[in-house]
Write an enzyme that holds these catalytic residues in place. Sequence first.
Site, short mmCIF file in Angstrom:
data_model
loop_
_atom_site.label_atom_id
_atom_site.label_comp_id
_atom_site.label_asym_id
_atom_site.label_seq_id
_atom_site.Cartn_x
_atom_site.Cartn_y
_atom_site.Cartn_z
CG HIS A 1 20.44 53.86 145.55
ND1 HIS A 1 19.47 54.04 146.52
CD2 HIS A 1 20.96 52.62 145.78
CE1 HIS A 1 19.42 52.96 147.29
NE2 HIS A 1 20.33 52.10 146.87
CB THR B 1 28.30 75.89 148.90
OG1 THR B 1 27.99 76.19 147.52
CG2 THR B 1 28.33 77.18 149.72
CB CYS C 1 32.51 75.81 144.02
SG CYS C 1 30.81 75.40 144.48
NE ARG D 1 15.00 49.57 144.49
CZ ARG D 1 15.93 48.90 145.18
NH1 ARG D 1 16.45 47.79 144.68
NH2 ARG D 1 16.37 49.35 146.34
CG HIS D 2 18.94 51.76 142.19
ND1 HIS D 2 18.07 52.50 142.98
CD2 HIS D 2 19.31 50.68 142.93
CE1 HIS D 2 17.94 51.89 144.15
NE2 HIS D 2 18.68 50.79 144.15
CG ASP E 1 35.07 78.24 142.98
OD1 ASP E 1 35.57 77.57 143.90
OD2 ASP E 1 34.03 78.92 143.13
CG HIS E 2 37.91 81.82 143.98
ND1 HIS E 2 36.98 81.79 142.95
CD2 HIS E 2 37.31 82.48 145.00
CE1 HIS E 2 35.89 82.42 143.34
NE2 HIS E 2 36.06 82.85 144.59
C1 RB5 Z 1 32.60 81.80 145.45
O1 RB5 Z 1 32.70 82.87 146.34
C2 RB5 Z 1 31.40 80.94 145.78
O2 RB5 Z 1 30.23 81.63 145.54
C3 RB5 Z 1 31.44 79.66 145.01
O3 RB5 Z 1 32.63 78.98 145.28
C4 RB5 Z 1 30.35 78.64 145.30
O4 RB5 Z 1 30.23 78.41 146.67
C5 RB5 Z 1 29.07 78.81 144.61
O5 RB5 Z 1 28.16 77.98 144.71
#
Ligand code: RB5
Length: 141
Positions: A97, A66, A64, A131-132, A8-9
């Site tokens: 794994h 996070t 993204c 096993r994995h 994403d951005h």
């Molecule tokens: C975008 O602002 C943010 O929420 C997205 O990139 C992400 O971190 C969501 O999990």
Amino acid sequence: MNIVVGSDHAGFELKEHIKKMLKDKGMKVDDQGTYSEESVDYPDYAKKVSEVVLRGEAVGILICGTGIGISMAANRHPGIRAALCENEFTARMARAHNDANILCMGGRVVGTALAESIVNTFLSTSFEGGRHARRVDKIER
Ligand code: RB5
């Protein structure tokens, strides 16, 4: 090995960096977007990349802010095993794994040098099977 990338951005800048690194190594990279820092919705890019991975055409990388939302979205696609990794150890375990077929990272979490190392570790580690494999099969079933 072919790679398909998407973000994403909030992941755009890191995606561009990783794409260049992979291309410089001579790898073929399919960029499913986004193509600017204009605000978009991460599930759309998780879907695009997941579809390419499920066709067996490439290993995926999704980014993204996070890495959380885009990994959640990718994992709703049956057959996708998307792993959110913030260090080399989890990147190695995700392949060894869990046979992860998509690596997810947070562009607001990891710096470029660490991200490069995470990608290199993920792409150079093989699934151990044994096993994995039984456990991964249970996820799929
Ligand atoms: C975008 O602002 C943010 O929420 C997205 O990139 C992400 O971190 C969501 O999990």
